[in-house]
Design an enzyme around this catalytic site. Structure first.
Site, PDB file in Angstrom:
ATOM      1  N   LYS A   7     -59.909 -11.299 -73.689  1.00  0.00           N
ATOM      2  CA  LYS A   7     -59.110 -10.511 -74.619  1.00  0.00           C
ATOM      3  C   LYS A   7     -57.655 -10.929 -74.494  1.00  0.00           C
ATOM      4  O   LYS A   7     -57.143 -11.133 -73.386  1.00  0.00           O
ATOM      5  CB  LYS A   7     -59.277  -9.021 -74.300  1.00  0.00           C
ATOM      6  CG  LYS A   7     -58.526  -8.073 -75.228  1.00  0.00           C
ATOM      7  CD  LYS A   7     -58.819  -6.614 -74.861  1.00  0.00           C
ATOM      8  CE  LYS A   7     -58.087  -5.635 -75.750  1.00  0.00           C
ATOM      9  NZ  LYS A   7     -58.409  -4.228 -75.406  1.00  0.00           N
ATOM     10  N   SER A  63     -59.833  -1.857 -79.672  1.00  0.00           N
ATOM     11  CA  SER A  63     -58.954  -3.004 -79.480  1.00  0.00           C
ATOM     12  C   SER A  63     -59.644  -4.185 -78.809  1.00  0.00           C
ATOM     13  O   SER A  63     -59.150  -5.305 -78.872  1.00  0.00           O
ATOM     14  CB  SER A  63     -57.720  -2.595 -78.669  1.00  0.00           C
ATOM     15  OG  SER A  63     -58.063  -2.287 -77.341  1.00  0.00           O
ATOM     16  N   SER A 104     -61.862   1.515 -75.868  1.00  0.00           N
ATOM     17  CA  SER A 104     -61.783   0.155 -76.395  1.00  0.00           C
ATOM     18  C   SER A 104     -62.846  -0.795 -75.856  1.00  0.00           C
ATOM     19  O   SER A 104     -62.902  -1.940 -76.277  1.00  0.00           O
ATOM     20  CB  SER A 104     -60.393  -0.431 -76.141  1.00  0.00           C
ATOM     21  OG  SER A 104     -59.469   0.158 -77.035  1.00  0.00           O
TER      22      SER A 104
END
Length: 625
Positions: free
Chosen positions: A237, A309, A346
């Site tokens: 990420k 996210s 998330s």
């Protein structure tokens, strides 16, 4: 789509509803914001008395939102006569104060508080993102001191897939598990260079509009021996720093940012022999699925967004998808596993939407040095994988005490493959998927009805206070420079962080005390070894993150999409459940997930990214969910 690879040198959080509404040993996490009373010509009372004026130097520019980095809302300290501003006290729920006390506080704030605030800000808030100078006040999620059940160097008894042969197609290789790929490498049926090339080719596909190139490690030819991750490609990420490549945090404000930092989790994976091939899309500053390049899609139904996210890690592990609003074919199986993060949902939300197996581990299990921080007492890193066995492999590689992350620790992590699940008592909530209950019962698990009880009624509000105040402490400079005006979704962080300015240090601390009561009550109520329940129920997401206990998200089936254009569509809505365990009992939740997936194949299904079926038009704009 959900994946882009950072270019060479040249930002959990999901909230499904707008009203998001500690343990006795909890120590106050993060910096405590001291609310500075604001004076504004539109917010004055009829009182008039003398006191120190700390209004803004340039009120016209402030009102117009034009203050920038060179003039970030600095206030004057000249003496003048202005009416007391009662609205500031009202925002702090302090209207019990009389006029004289308000005037006394306003003068004291100017004489005493503001110099301290500015001095501290200069020391710790000159860099956004919280990558440096962590708080010395630490949240510990452990319920009691336990002797470690797993020595750091002891190896688990990983299952060895039998009869593994190299598939004929790259597509089939791309959907193999970590241990299956490891067997190919070990048997010299493929080299790490070949394997990495397969995934880089998929990442660079013209269908993947957000891919700008790979971030491959230096490879050795097919040598296998460090462990089960040796030679396995993966993605990170893009709130996780890797030197010489952009770490954008998904934000326009930071899209050219290069951090000369090797994140702790990246170093752990590198030492395990894993091969980084891509930085994966994060929602801007780790809030939902909107980033500066668009919005991430759900591979199972490209009319929908991925949510959360960590949408990039989830979507790319599932398949990957272009972010454009027009219909395009996609490509599946972009990485065998990926590392995402969760502050409040998330990991759980995008994993559920995209139908992948994921683990939100015990708070503190994985070091966070080199990772953009939202809330130091809530942030967690965890894996998105093909199955729960792979989650064990990855967690075992990345867990441990990070010397530069004071919240990290060596959690008690037993061997999930040695857990005798027939000796476990596992609860199931009313919203649990009953197929999971029945499968685990068939494996000999004692399944009982269960309810997680607590009396704290402000759980969602506690989560908001904790996250927003700590986030603002990490992005104080960003807000003061009015960079929030360029944020990709103005109804998200900008509104929440402005509101956080009106949370006093006292009320933040009271929220942490209420959090302590919640943790005590949850601990006393947790009378089972684990429990099964909805992974995306917002109240449970808030409770789990505030308490810090782990959850494994597992796919449990599929259903027809709502308002399907035809009966022939192959698009589906994924069904998932969460397997929850107490802190430091990640291996118990994982053992149950492994047992469930040993008798089911939902986690092996592939999204219909290239084969949606006949008569299945996709609207230009996805559904806003």
């Amino acid at each position: 789509m959900a994946c882009y690879a950072a270019s060479e040198k040249g930002g959990d959080v999901f909230f499904p509803i707008p009203a998001r509404s500690v343990r006795r040993s909890l120590r106050l996490p993060m910096f405590v914001l001291v609310f500075t009373l604001l004076l504004n010509s539109n917010c004055v009372s009829s009182y008039s008395s003398g006191y120190w004026d700390f209004t803004c130097n340039n009120s016209t520019d402030m009102e117009r939102g034009k203050l920038g980095p060179q003039n970030p809302g600095v206030c004057s300290g000249k003496a003048t006569h202005l009416p007391v501003c009662e609205c500031g006290f009202k925002m702090l729920d302090s209207c019990f104060l009389n006029k004289n006390k308000m005037l006394e506080i306003e003068k004291g704030a100017n004489d005493f508080n503001i110099p301290i605030i500015r001095s501290n800000r200069k020391l710790v808030a000159s860099i956004d993102g919280g990558l440096h100078k962590p708080s010395c006040l630490v949240f510990n999620s452990a319920w009691k001191a336990r002797q470690l059940e797993h020595e750091p160097n002891k190896k688990f008894n990983y299952p060895s897939p039998a009869g593994i042969q190299r598939p004929k197609s790259d597509e089939d290789i791309a959907f193999m598990s970590i241990l299956e790929l490891g067997q190919l490498l070990k048997a010299n049926l493929i080299t790490s260079v070949e394997l990495t090339g397969i995934f880089l080719k998929r990442l660079k596909s013209p269908h993947n509009d957000a891919s700008t190139g790979g971030v491959p490690e230096k490879l050795t030819l097919g040598f296998y021996g460090i462990g089960p991750l040796h030679g396995i490609p993966y993605g990170l990420k893009d709130i996780i720093a890797v030197p010489n490549y952009t770490t954008t945090w998904g934000s326009t404000s930071f899209k050219v940012q290069v951090l000369d930092i090797e994140a702790w989790v990246y170093k752990r994976l590198k030492s395990a022999g894993a091969v980084l091939v891509a930085k994966l899309v994060t929602g801007s500053l780790a809030y939902d699925d909107i980033w500066f390049g668009g919005r991430t899609r759900n591979p199972w139904n490209i009319e929908e967004y991925s949510t959360g996210s960590s949408a990039g890690p989830a979507s790319c592990t599932s398949a990957g998808r272009t972010y454009c609003f027009k219909r395009e074919s996609g490509i599946a199986g972009l990485v065998p596993f990926a590392i995402g993060s969760e502050t409040s949902g998330s990991i759980t939300y995008p994993a559920s939407r995209c139908g992948v197996t994921a683990l939100r581990p015990t708070f503190g299990a994985v070091g966070r040095t080199g990772v953009m921080s939202i809330a130091e007492s809530l942030d967690k890193l965890g894996p998105f994988c093909r199955n729960s066995v792979d989650c064990v492999v990855v967690l075992d590689a990345i867990r441990g005490k990070d010397a530069d992350d004071v919240s990290s620790r060596d959690i008690s992590f037993g061997d999930p493959f040695s857990v005798d699940i027939t000796k476990l008592t596992v609860g199931y909530l009313e919203d649990a998927e009953m197929e999971v209950v029945h499968v685990l019962q068939s494996k000999g698990v004692n399944m009982v009805p269960f309810n997680l009880s607590y009396t704290v009624d402000s759980v969602q509000g506690i989560l908001n206070f904790t996250m927003d105040v700590e986030m603002l402490a990490h992005f104080d400079k960003w807000q003061r420079s009015n960079l929030d005006d360029e944020y990709e979704a103005q109804d998200q962080w900008p509104i929440e962080l402005r509101r956080a300015r009106a949370i006093s240090a006292v009320d933040y601390f009271q929220a942490q005390r209420a959090r302590g009561i919640l943790i005590q009550q949850v601990r006393e109520s947790f009378s089972v070894d684990a429990f099964i329940g909805n992974a995306t129920d917002w109240e449970k997401v808030c409770v789990g993150n505030l308490v810090g206990f782990p959850v494994v998200v597992v796919p449990t089936g599929f259903k027809k999409i709502s308002d399907a254009p035809s009966n022939d569509t192959r698009r589906r809505t994924t069904i998932t459940t969460g397997i929850y365990a107490p802190p430091d009992r990640d291996h118990v939740a994982l053992a149950l997930a492994i047992a469930y997936q040993s008798l089911t194949n939902h986690h092996k299904q592939r999204p219909p990214i290239d084969d949606l079926g006949p008569n299945d038009p996709i609207p230009e704009s996805p559904k806003s969910l």
